[in-house]
Design a protein around this motif. Structure first.
Motif, mmCIF file in Angstrom:
data_model
loop_
_atom_site.group_PDB
_atom_site.id
_atom_site.type_symbol
_atom_site.label_atom_id
_atom_site.label_comp_id
_atom_site.label_asym_id
_atom_site.label_seq_id
_atom_site.Cartn_x
_atom_site.Cartn_y
_atom_site.Cartn_z
ATOM 1 N N PRO A 1 -78.862 33.204 -41.499
ATOM 2 C CA PRO A 1 -78.213 32.894 -42.767
ATOM 3 C C PRO A 1 -76.709 33.132 -42.783
ATOM 4 C CG PRO A 1 -80.078 34.404 -43.018
ATOM 5 C CD PRO A 1 -79.707 34.380 -41.576
ATOM 6 N N SER A 2 -76.160 33.690 -41.704
ATOM 7 C CA SER A 2 -74.770 34.148 -41.736
ATOM 8 C C SER A 2 -73.944 33.522 -40.611
ATOM 9 C CB SER A 2 -74.747 35.680 -41.675
ATOM 10 O OG SER A 2 -75.476 36.242 -42.742
ATOM 11 N N SER A 3 -73.451 34.343 -39.699
ATOM 12 C CA SER A 3 -72.493 33.884 -38.694
ATOM 13 C C SER A 3 -73.176 33.297 -37.461
ATOM 14 C CB SER A 3 -71.592 35.042 -38.252
ATOM 15 O OG SER A 3 -70.748 35.451 -39.307
ATOM 16 N N ALA A 4 -72.464 32.388 -36.815
ATOM 17 C CA ALA A 4 -72.962 31.775 -35.588
ATOM 18 C C ALA A 4 -72.935 32.773 -34.433
ATOM 19 C CB ALA A 4 -72.114 30.557 -35.234
ATOM 20 N N ILE A 5 -73.810 32.558 -33.471
ATOM 21 C CA ILE A 5 -73.801 33.287 -32.206
ATOM 22 C C ILE A 5 -73.429 32.292 -31.119
ATOM 23 C CG2 ILE A 5 -75.276 34.397 -30.492
ATOM 24 C CD1 ILE A 5 -76.656 35.866 -32.680
ATOM 25 N N TYR A 6 -72.524 32.690 -30.234
ATOM 26 C CA TYR A 6 -71.921 31.734 -29.309
ATOM 27 C C TYR A 6 -72.479 31.804 -27.892
ATOM 28 C CZ TYR A 6 -68.662 31.192 -33.131
ATOM 29 O OH TYR A 6 -68.123 30.948 -34.375
ATOM 30 N N GLU A 7 -73.387 32.736 -27.652
ATOM 31 C CA GLU A 7 -73.980 32.858 -26.328
ATOM 32 C C GLU A 7 -75.492 32.667 -26.418
ATOM 33 O OE1 GLU A 7 -72.229 33.125 -23.655
ATOM 34 O OE2 GLU A 7 -70.278 33.505 -24.579
ATOM 35 N N ARG A 8 -76.137 32.336 -25.280
ATOM 36 C CA ARG A 8 -77.574 32.103 -25.271
ATOM 37 C C ARG A 8 -78.382 33.403 -25.282
ATOM 38 N NH1 ARG A 8 -75.930 28.700 -20.875
ATOM 39 N NH2 ARG A 8 -75.683 26.528 -21.539
ATOM 40 N N GLN A 9 -77.835 34.443 -24.681
ATOM 41 C CA GLN A 9 -78.635 35.646 -24.453
ATOM 42 C C GLN A 9 -79.187 36.283 -25.728
ATOM 43 O OE1 GLN A 9 -77.136 39.619 -22.822
ATOM 44 N NE2 GLN A 9 -78.099 38.701 -21.009
ATOM 45 N N PRO A 10 -78.432 36.392 -26.825
ATOM 46 C CA PRO A 10 -79.024 37.011 -28.025
ATOM 47 C C PRO A 10 -80.270 36.294 -28.526
ATOM 48 C CG PRO A 10 -76.639 36.944 -28.213
ATOM 49 C CD PRO A 10 -76.992 36.136 -27.006
ATOM 50 N N TYR A 11 -80.306 34.958 -28.415
ATOM 51 C CA TYR A 11 -81.514 34.229 -28.803
ATOM 52 C C TYR A 11 -82.680 34.626 -27.905
ATOM 53 C CZ TYR A 11 -78.165 31.121 -31.176
ATOM 54 O OH TYR A 11 -77.170 30.612 -31.955
ATOM 55 N N GLU A 12 -82.410 34.693 -26.603
ATOM 56 C CA GLU A 12 -83.464 35.037 -25.649
ATOM 57 C C GLU A 12 -83.962 36.457 -25.867
ATOM 58 O OE1 GLU A 12 -81.450 34.446 -21.991
ATOM 59 O OE2 GLU A 12 -81.358 32.249 -22.172
ATOM 60 N N LEU A 13 -83.033 37.391 -26.078
ATOM 61 C CA LEU A 13 -83.421 38.786 -26.269
ATOM 62 C C LEU A 13 -84.243 38.959 -27.541
ATOM 63 C CD1 LEU A 13 -80.188 40.723 -25.213
ATOM 64 C CD2 LEU A 13 -82.413 40.749 -24.070
ATOM 65 N N ALA A 14 -83.852 38.279 -28.613
ATOM 66 C CA ALA A 14 -84.601 38.393 -29.869
ATOM 67 C C ALA A 14 -86.017 37.877 -29.690
ATOM 68 C CB ALA A 14 -83.881 37.631 -30.979
ATOM 69 N N THR A 15 -86.156 36.736 -29.043
ATOM 70 C CA THR A 15 -87.485 36.164 -28.828
ATOM 71 C C THR A 15 -88.329 37.057 -27.936
ATOM 72 O OG1 THR A 15 -86.672 33.905 -29.134
ATOM 73 C CG2 THR A 15 -88.721 34.176 -27.896
ATOM 74 N N LEU B 1 -87.126 36.860 -40.109
ATOM 75 C CA LEU B 1 -86.170 37.853 -39.648
ATOM 76 C C LEU B 1 -84.842 37.169 -39.362
ATOM 77 C CD1 LEU B 1 -85.789 40.864 -38.736
ATOM 78 C CD2 LEU B 1 -86.293 40.073 -36.420
ATOM 79 N N ALA B 2 -83.762 37.743 -39.870
ATOM 80 C CA ALA B 2 -82.432 37.218 -39.567
ATOM 81 C C ALA B 2 -82.072 37.547 -38.132
ATOM 82 C CB ALA B 2 -81.400 37.814 -40.515
ATOM 83 N N LEU B 3 -81.431 36.595 -37.469
ATOM 84 C CA LEU B 3 -81.021 36.819 -36.081
ATOM 85 C C LEU B 3 -79.843 37.768 -36.009
ATOM 86 C CD1 LEU B 3 -81.289 36.115 -33.066
ATOM 87 C CD2 LEU B 3 -79.714 34.210 -33.480
ATOM 88 N N THR B 4 -78.881 37.632 -36.930
ATOM 89 C CA THR B 4 -77.699 38.480 -36.927
ATOM 90 C C THR B 4 -77.097 38.488 -38.326
ATOM 91 O OG1 THR B 4 -75.624 38.972 -35.762
ATOM 92 C CG2 THR B 4 -76.060 36.655 -36.287
ATOM 93 N N GLY B 5 -76.030 39.249 -38.492
ATOM 94 C CA GLY B 5 -75.302 39.285 -39.753
ATOM 95 C C GLY B 5 -73.980 38.551 -39.618
ATOM 96 N N GLY B 6 -72.898 39.207 -40.040
ATOM 97 C CA GLY B 6 -71.575 38.590 -39.956
ATOM 98 C C GLY B 6 -71.017 38.326 -41.333
ATOM 99 N N SER B 7 -71.039 37.062 -41.755
ATOM 100 C CA SER B 7 -70.637 36.698 -43.116
ATOM 101 C C SER B 7 -71.201 35.330 -43.448
ATOM 102 C CB SER B 7 -69.106 36.686 -43.264
ATOM 103 O OG SER B 7 -68.543 35.591 -42.554
#
Length: 350
Positions: free
Chosen positions: A54-68, A115-121
């Motif tokens: 719902p918030s800020s973009a993530i620019y790398e692939r790894q956070p998606y992989e780690l969350a999954t 579940l939200a992937l990340t925060g940010g703004s």
């Protein structure tokens, strides 16, 4: 000015002056109706978790992989939102895309929690685009922290659904955080949230300390999250009722004068004067900056919270820290400011 107008001006000015003298807001925020409480079904192994951003973009692939991989290791299936990897400026897609993912996940009977992937703004931008009537009809676990404060408080305020201040997908899912997530959301425990007391080889604890500003025991529904995001909702229809509530909040990377300003916003709205108790979490990297002089955080908290005459303590494991509680927004709880505990008075999920 006519004599009647002059009398009205003098009377109105006197009322304002009296309000300022006693510290009561002259224009208090209107009371927010507290809706009947709704609880989502508990999460079970094999359930599908929808990952949304719902918030800020993530620019790398790894956070998606780690969350999954993390959620899979916890026993869940994982489904990405259709727009999870979108980008619009620094946001994770347009407002419409981010809202559409949440609306779709609540409407999908094969998704059991979100579940939200990340925060940010940016989460506050999508609040008017959510279908709150539909969300209330299909209650599901909704969790995250930081900028997700806007989302979990707005959904609770507009639907009565208990939501969760919890790790996001990209968080570090250590044993402490996982234990509290499982206990609250999967095992439906009415947990007591208490900092660990690990002295190591020290005669007194240095980490995860509790500081009591005003002792006592208080009960009320939990509301809160990130202070900057929470204060940005002041005056809107998306801030839950503070009447008799237990306010918890945390902050990260803010100068102390900005923390003071955020608390002033809540104070001037009348919100702080209606609380039953306060729990202060972590204030990570909040310092005076390079300004000429500054109050300390201790002094800021003393100024705002000691005059309330309600139980207040500081140091709860809530915020931008490695080990985190999972805190239900909207659930009745009891705090003991002397002991530094939050006791959930019932399970947060059905």
């Amino acid at each position: 000015m006519s004599s009647s107008a002059r009398r009205h001006f003098i009377t109105h000015s006197a009322s304002l002056a009296a309000a300022c003298v006693v510290g009561t807001p002259a224009f208090a925020q209107s009371r927010v109706e507290r809706l009947p409480l709704t609880k989502a079904p508990r999460l079970k192994p094999g359930d599908t978790i929808g990952l949304a951003n719902p918030s800020s973009a993530i620019y790398e692939r790894q956070p998606y992989e780690l969350a999954t991989e993390t959620l899979t290791a916890l026993g869940f299936k994982v489904r990405e939102g259709a727009n999870l990897r979108a980008r619009h400026g620094h946001f994770a897609g347009t407002d419409a895309q981010r809202a559409a993912d949440l609306n779709a996940m609540f409407a999908d009977p094969t998704i059991h929690g979100i579940l939200a992937l990340t925060g940010g703004s940016g989460a506050n931008r999508i609040l008017p685009l959510l279908d709150y009537a539909a969300l209330r009809r299909t209650p599901k676990v909704l969790a995250g922290f930081s900028d997700i404060t806007a989302l979990i408080n707005a959904v609770h305020a507009r639907t009565g659904l208990v939501t969760f201040h919890a790790p996001v997908g990209a968080s570090e899912w250590n044993e402490f955080s996982v234990r509290h997530f499982r206990g609250v959301l999967m095992e439906a425990q009415a947990m007591t949230l208490r900092n660990p007391r690990d002295l190591g080889d020290l005669p007194a604890p240095k980490e995860d300390r509790i500081t009591t500003l005003r002792p006592g025991i208080a009960r009320g529904p939990l509301v809160g999250g990130n202070l900057a995001v929470l204060s940005s909702l002041a005056g809107s229809a998306y801030l839950p009722s503070f009447d008799g509530a237990i306010l918890f909040f945390e902050e990260v990377n803010e100068f102390i004068y900005r923390v003071d300003r955020m608390l002033s916003t809540l104070k001037l709205s009348g919100a702080l004067d209606r609380l039953a108790g306060v729990v202060l979490g972590a204030f990570t990297n909040c310092n005076p900056g390079e300004s000429f002089g500054s109050l300390t955080l201790d002094e800021v908290f003393d100024d705002y919270f000691r005059p309330l005459n309600v139980p207040v303590y500081r140091g709860a494991m809530i915020g931008h820290i490695r080990r985190k509680f999972t805190v239900p927004v909207g659930l009745e709880a009891e705090i003991d400011a002397g002991a530094g505990t939050i006791r959930l008075l019932s399970p947060a999920v059905a």
